[in-house]
Each structure stands twice: as C-alpha cells, then as structure tokens.
Design a protein around this motif. Structure first.
Motif, PDB file in Angstrom:
ATOM      1  N   TYR A   7      -1.217  -6.135  -6.615  1.00 41.68           N
ATOM      2  CA  TYR A   7      -1.137  -7.556  -6.266  1.00 41.68           C
ATOM      3  C   TYR A   7      -0.370  -8.299  -7.360  1.00 41.68           C
ATOM      4  N   ASP A  54      -0.764  -2.488  -1.258  1.00 40.58           N
ATOM      5  CA  ASP A  54      -0.318  -3.829  -1.635  1.00 40.58           C
ATOM      6  C   ASP A  54      -1.201  -4.856  -0.916  1.00 40.58           C
ATOM      7  N   ASP A  55      -1.854  -5.700  -1.698  1.00 32.97           N
ATOM      8  CA  ASP A  55      -2.836  -6.658  -1.175  1.00 32.97           C
ATOM      9  C   ASP A  55      -2.201  -8.038  -1.011  1.00 32.97           C
ATOM     10  N   SER A  95       1.058  -9.078  -1.930  1.00 34.06           N
ATOM     11  CA  SER A  95       1.853  -9.567  -3.061  1.00 34.06           C
ATOM     12  C   SER A  95       2.956 -10.502  -2.598  1.00 34.06           C
ATOM     13  N   ASN A 138      -3.775 -10.558   1.801  1.00 31.30           N
ATOM     14  CA  ASN A 138      -4.599 -10.660   0.603  1.00 31.30           C
ATOM     15  C   ASN A 138      -6.081 -10.734   0.965  1.00 31.30           C
TER      16      ASN A 138
END
Length: 638
Positions: free
Chosen positions: A13, A40-41, A43, A66
C-alpha cells in the motif's frame, strides 16, 4: 508445477519507493522454489504499475480496494499460498539473499514450525536479546529466549500450522499480534536463527508509516490488545511465564498510549484512552506484574484504578520532559521524587530494585596476577558513597573479594590482586557496591566498548593456573578461573652459546607460579626440560645441547606450574642466534611454518670442523697481547 518451498506474502500500500528493493530481495533468494505473492491494497502512488512491470512466473499479484489495514491483504495472500512454508514480508523491508535458504534448513533440521531469522533494524529498534545465539528448538513458554518479545508476523511459518489462522481486518495496526500469539502457542517448536542477518526491518524516513502516525485509534486498539492478552491467559497457568508475557503487553503497547498524543488530546479523547487502559488493567494486571514495572506504570495504573485523573497529565508531562528525579533513601528503600510523591502510595515511586546506578569500564589490564580496573560510575539523581569493586563466586560458597574504588565522582580505579585470592575454579562476577545514604546499592560492571585483555597466569584452587575475562550475554564483566582456553603464545629469544640453548623473555606470573621451558623432539617422545629463573616478569632458562643428536628438530614450549594444575603453551620467535655445539654439531633456532619457535641440530663436516677448530686455537695462541718479547744480551742487538 512442483509445490513451492516457500510462499512470501507482501501486503502493498503506497510504498513504491521501497517496493522494488523488497520484490528483488525475494526473487534473488538462493533457495529454489520460492513464490512471491504481492497483494496491492488500493495503492495510489504507482505501486500497482511497478508490480505490473515484472515478468516473472514466480510473482503473483492481486489487486483489491483499500481495506483499511494490512490484515486483509495478508489473508488474501494466505488463501493463494501453496508453499510448504510461508514468510511474511512488509513492502518497506527486504530479505538477505540467503535468508530463506538458512531458515528453511533450520526448520527442517530441527522439525520446528516457526523460524525467526535475525532482524536488523534500519532506522528503528528491533529485539536484540532474542538473537544473542542460535536456538535450535524452543517454545513461547521458555525464557530465555523469550519469543513473546516479538509479536510481529515477520517470520517463517510452516503453512500447515497457520492454514486456518487469519489476521484481524480493518485495523490500521496491531492486527498481527493475535495471529502471532496463537501461532506461538500452537507450534510444537520454534527456532531462532541468530548468526546471520536475515530480515531488514525499515523505519520510513518520511514518517508516513501507520505506526509512525500513531497506529490504530484507541477505540480499536485496546480491544485488539485485550484479545491478545486473553490468548495468553487461555494458554498459560497463573505464574511467572504468564506475567512475563502480559507484562510485555502492558509495557510495549498500553503504557506508550500515555505520551505526547495523550497530552495533545481533548478531554473526550483522553477519557477513551483512560477507560481502555483501565479495562485491561482490571482484567489482566497481577501483583507480580505491578512489582516488576517501572514507577511510571505504577503511578498511571494507581491513578486510573482510583480515579485520580487530575494527576495523570502532570505525571505524563514530567516523564516526557526527560528530567532526572531526585532520589530519596528512606527506611531502607530508595524512591524517586516525582509528581504525586507523598500523595500516591510510596510503592508507586520505589526504585530500589531498578536503581539507575550505572558502572562501565574505562580500561582494564593485567599486571601479573593483579587486575587493574578503571571504572566510570554514575547515579543520576543521587550521590553515592564508599564504592568498592567486588569479585563474587557463582559457586555455592559465594566467596567474595572486595577492594575500594578510588578517584573522583565519575572515574575511579581499583587494583584487585586476583592471584592472592587464589580463586576457586569456576566463574566469578564483577560488580560495584556503594551506599546511598544508609541504603546499600549495587550493580554489575558493564564492559561497554572496552577491549578485554588476554588470559592471565595465576593460581587457581582446583584448576589450571589460567584466568580469562569475558563479557556475559548481558554485557557484564565476569572472570573464569581455571579457564579451559588454550594458553596464549609467548614471544621468546633463543641464543646458542657455550653448548647451551638460552631461552629468555617476559611472562608475567601471579602468585608464585613456577615456569619450565620444554624442548620436545619431533616424532619422538623425548622431552628435555629446564626450570626458568624468574626476575620480576622476566625469565631465563638454559638447556644443555651436548646430547641432542644431529638431524633432530625440537619444538620449544613453556609450562606454567602450580600445585593444582599446569598450563602449557608454545613460544613464538623474537631474537634468534645459532651457534656451534662441540666439534661437529650446530644448533639453529628457527620459526616453523606455524609460527612457533624450534631448534634444529645440524652436523658439520669434519673437513670443515677441524680447520675451524685449529684456526680458533691458533688465533688464541698467536693473539698479540699474549706474545712475550725475546730477551737479548746486554749491549747487543737482538
């Protein structure tokens, strides 16, 4: 495709600046069969594009909106992981190229479920005591090494162990501690790899990490820590082990909430902090934990338990000021004088068992059997008196030897005649004792950056006459009497003259020890010895060479002699002079390929030896100073 050996899971992130180094450190591992799973949260800084630029079949990337914390992306990684082992890695950090190879080998060799590879702090503190030495197999119940000191999941786990464990989701921080605690208690064994730097743990320079920003808000934080503490209580019996673990939660998580953020908060936010901490204090605090905690904790806990909220800001503000509280000796105990003293119970200010009395070496040297110790000693907030240096046996006898420390307030000197003490074989600890008022105080002597001198020769009761100084695992000075170490090499001169070999040098001996010089014939059992004459620290020994056969080689050694044992070592050459031994032999001191001192006996040809001998005799006979002029008759010429 064969099963991967290790699945490395990285939550991503907004970490583009460090992400490439992180990813490359995994793809560059020496262990075959590594898969990398990056989740990938959501980004927004280009991390997603950087991951997309890799074309490597070992890398799997997943993207998601996210989630509000690293727990959810780690959980996604766990569902995708196929490896026999799982290693969690944060995107700010990186692995040494051999980290996974060494950790997997340790797990397989010892049959352990978790391996903690040595952490290296990059701009941050990391647990150090845990990595003093390799530990093949231990559990969370054992101390040392105290695995519970680190609850981060940045470790190698056997996937079977954690296949049904998941991280708390939606938490900005501390989502990992319950996961790690449960894994610890499940594990049949845990290994610690301490002799190789494995995991480089980074503190962001720009201060933008979640923890640097304060972590989870208190409404989420305290319930999360409470769940971890309940895991401990569900898996331990009341007693020292449970107290040790819960004390870590109070010290590392709960008390730091009473800091600058607490002072900056409004009354409503302060109340949330106070209520969250009080719930955990009432649920989990024991008298054993209270007694072992710092005064600041005791003061905060008492104020919370008794509703003295008005004192809390003053107590916190004083602690953050880094002021040194004055020390007060009263009724055999020592207290720090800080806000609330006299209003709260004295026990909240008792520092008798954790006095800030610090003593560190400046210099250390041997003079024969006398140990010269130069010490820097200080007691912030108080003036101590009558300091002494104490050498104390760890054996049942607890024998002690005490000498005064003389000097000014900060630098003092003591000379400890260890040889005269004739210490019993075993380990002896060095400490400093003094008085604050009428209260005795003491502390171990810390080695610090001082280089320790080599072993010293001195009498040892029941052991070899060799003493060795060393630093303990905690960095304190101790002495081993009757040490099993090899005796140090000693320089010596060797001169052949008058048919004898003279060996001389300096070798400081304490307590009336004897010294023998030995010549050991190579390939034979024959040994020639000579007692050395001692003059202070100097020695001389003479060995007759008349019956040493030509073609033989003799290694020169020394032997320290005492009534309870001996110590043997070898000489290293300093000044060497060869010469003749009788008519047809020579003796030549030389340096062996291993750097030790030896003597070779050679044979001279008779054709060379006889003219040389006759020439020598002629020179003696014809020496001008010995020729007497012929007498002549009076009045005539000669």
């Amino acid at each position: 495709m064969p099963q991967p050996k290790v699945s490395v899971i990285v939550p991503v992130y907004n970490c583009r600046t460090t992400l490439r180094r992180c990813v490359d450190s995994v793809l560059g591992q020496t262990l075959p069969g590594v898969e990398l799973i990056c989740v990938d949260d959501g980004s927004t800084d280009g991390s997603r594009a950087l991951l997309a630029s890799y074309d490597d079949p070992r890398l799997t990337v997943r993207y998601q909106p996210n989630s509000g914390g690293p727990g959810a992306p780690r959980n996604v990684g766990l569902t995708l992981a196929a490896g026999e082992f799982v290693q969690f890695l944060d995107a700010d950090d990186w692995l040494d190229p051999r980290a996974l190879e060494l950790m997997v080998a340790m797990a397989e060799e010892n049959g352990t479920d978790i391996v903690i590879g040595k952490y290296v702090g990059v701009g941050r503190n990391v647990p150090k005591r845990l990595f003093r030495k390799n530990v093949a197999r231990t559990t969370v119940h054992d101390s040392p090494p105290d695995l519970y000191a680190t609850l981060a999941p940045l470790k190698l786990f056997r996937r079977e162990l954690i296949k049904d464990l998941r991280f708390a989701e939606g938490l900005l921080s501390h989502e990992d501690q319950e996961f790690t605690a449960k894994a610890y208690f499940r594990a049949g064994g845990v290994s610690v790899l301490a002799d190789h730097d494995c995991y480089f743990w980074v503190e962001r320079e720009d201060g933008t990490s979640v923890m640097q920003q304060g972590g989870a808000p208190d409404l989420d934080f305290f319930p999360a820590i409470g769940r971890v503490m309940r895991v401990v209580e569900e898996n331990t019996e009341p007693g020292p082990a449970r107290d040790r673990m819960l004390r870590r939660n109070f010290r590392e998580e709960i008390m730091p909430r009473f800091g600058a953020a607490y002072l900056a908060a409004d009354a409503e936010a302060r109340a949330v902090t106070e209520e969250g901490a009080l719930r955990l204090i009432r649920a989990h605090l024991t008298p054993g934990i209270t007694a072992s905690m710092a005064p600041f904790f005791r003061q905060v806990a008492h104020c919370l338990e008794h509703g003295l909220h008005r004192l809390l800001p003053e107590i916190v503000r004083y602690r953050l000021s880094d002021r040194t509280p004055a020390l007060l000796a009263k009724d055999g105990l020592i207290y720090e004088v800080a806000p609330g003293f006299g209003e709260l119970p004295d026990s909240c200010y008792d520092v008798t068992s954790r006095l800030p009395f610090r003593c560190e070496l400046n210099r250390l040297s041997w003079d024969g059997g006398v140990l010269r110790v130069e010490v820097k000693a200080e007691l912030p907030g108080g003036e101590f008196s009558d300091p002494v240096l104490v050498l104390r046996s760890r054996g049942e006898s607890k024998r002690t030897h005490t000498v005064p420390l003389l000097g000014d307030r900060r630098e003092r000197v003591a000379e400890l005649d260890v040889a005269a003490l004739r210490p019993a074989k075993g380990r002896w600890d060095v400490s400093v004792e003094a008085r604050l008022g009428q209260v005795p105080i003491s502390t171990r002597l810390a080695v610090g950056p001082v280089d320790l001198p080599g072993p010293a020769f001195l009498p040892v009761e029941g052991g070899r006459p060799l003493a060795r100084l060393y630093a303990t695992d905690f960095g304190n000075l101790s002495l081993e009497a009757g040490a099993s170490d090899a005796a140090p090499d000693q320089p010596a001169s060797a001169v052949v003259a008058g048919g004898r070999l003279e060996v001389s040098g300096r070798l400081p001996l304490g307590g009336g020890l004897g010294l023998r010089v030995l010549a050991r014939q190579r390939g034979e059992d024959r040994v020639e010895t000579a007692d050395a004459a001692l003059d202070g620290a100097s020695f001389t020994a003479r060995l007759p060479l008349r019956d040493w056969a030509p073609g033989t080689i003799w290694r020169l050694e020394y032997e320290i002699v005492d009534r309870d044992g001996t110590v043997s070592g070898v000489f290293t050459p300093r000044d060497l002079t060869g010469g003749r031994v009788g008519l047809r032999r020579t003796a030549k001191p030389y340096t062996t390929t291993k750097g030790s001192l030896a003597v070779q006996i050679g044979e001279r040809s008779l054709y060379l030896a006889v003219p040389s001998l006759l020439g020598g005799l002629a020179r003696r006979v014809l020496r001008p100073s010995r020729i007497t002029p012929a007498r002549t008759a009076r009045g005539t010429r000669p």
